[in-house]
Write an enzyme that holds these catalytic residues in place. Structure first.
Site, PDB file in Angstrom:
ATOM      1  CD  GLU A  80     -14.627  25.449   4.488  1.00 43.84           C
ATOM      2  OE1 GLU A  80     -15.300  25.576   5.578  1.00 43.84           O
ATOM      3  OE2 GLU A  80     -13.574  25.115   4.416  1.00 43.84           O
ATOM      4  NE  ARG A  90      -2.040  32.090   7.311  1.00 44.89           N
ATOM      5  CZ  ARG A  90      -0.887  31.769   6.574  1.00 44.89           C
ATOM      6  NH1 ARG A  90       0.170  32.368   6.782  1.00 44.89           N
ATOM      7  NH2 ARG A  90      -0.996  30.863   5.584  1.00 44.89           N
ATOM      8  CB  CYS A 143     -10.983  31.026   0.693  1.00 43.62           C
ATOM      9  SG  CYS A 143      -9.651  30.258  -0.357  1.00 43.62           S
ATOM     10  CG  HIS A 165     -10.832  25.543   1.518  1.00 48.27           C
ATOM     11  ND1 HIS A 165     -11.338  26.298   2.550  1.00 48.27           N
ATOM     12  CD2 HIS A 165      -9.956  26.594   1.135  1.00 48.27           C
ATOM     13  CE1 HIS A 165     -11.296  27.591   2.903  1.00 48.27           C
ATOM     14  NE2 HIS A 165     -10.157  27.489   1.736  1.00 48.27           N
TER      15      HIS A 165
END
Length: 211
Positions: A80, A90, A143, A165
């Site tokens: 990332e 979510r 994360c 990730h």
């Protein structure tokens, strides 16, 4: 002595395992230095993960922080590049918390860029035959919150920090989901650590995806 902090996550969203935590444990068992390696498996909780991470950084004052987590559905390891100042869940975290449109750090900057050599790490992992890409989106779940926290806590910008990730591990992947063997995930994390420690200037080439 140089100190490295490597973190993964516990299982969440009904999964029995989390390859990030499993791989971190394997790296810890096999680490042969010479740097001091500190590892931890964080709770998948916005508040708990932030609190644990800050405690680890305060206690060990690591020179390098590499946090890792699961991105189910991705086909390879993704390093990332950007953490955004946003929690927008979510699904609830493991503590039942589901923040929506809430900043990770009220009053903080809109985003932080990783201070790891992101492209050099990606190139080193792919060079070992493990699929890896640069990612420009760490999402808005725990994360991303952990990545933002690791970068936000260090105003001096001297500490190298970032997030990796990983996909599902083949040994435990849900049916139909892309995966990598856990041994490859573990190897990718070792390569990420070694490259972060040994690379002073990041590589420069066109790379990056938001998925």
């Amino acid at each position: 002595m140089t100190t490295v902090l490597l973190t993964g996550f516990e299982p969440f969203a009904g999964d029995a395992t989390n390859p990030s935590g499993d791989a971190v444990r394997r790296v810890a068992r096999e680490w042969d230095g010479p740097e001091n390696l500190v590892t931890a498996v964080l709770p998948v909780e916005f508040d708990g993960a932030r609190r644990n991470l800050l405690q680890l950084i305060a206690a060990h004052e690591p020179d390098v922080v590499v946090a890792t987590g699961l991105a189910g559905g991705r086909t390879g390891v993704t390093i990332e590049r950007v953490a955004i100042n946003l929690m927008d869940a979510r699904i609830p975290d493991n503590a039942g918390d589901q923040p929506v449109d809430v900043p990770s750090s009220p009053g903080g900057p809109a985003a932080h860029f990783a201070t790891l050599p992101v492209k050099a790490i990606t190139a080193a992992i792919t060079g070992a035959g493990i699929p890896a890409t640069v990612s420009h989106s760490a999402g808005t779940f725990v994360c991303n919150h952990v990545m933002f926290t690791a970068l936000d806590v260090d105003g001096s910008r001297l500490r190298r920090a970032g997030f990796v990730h990983v996909p599902y591990a083949t040994e435990d992947a849900p049916a139909g989901q892309p995966s990598l063997p856990l041994a490859d995930i573990m190897s990718a994390l070792r390569i990420a650590l070694r490259t972060a420690l040994d690379t002073e200037v990041d590589a420069s080439y066109a790379a990056g995806t938001i998925a």
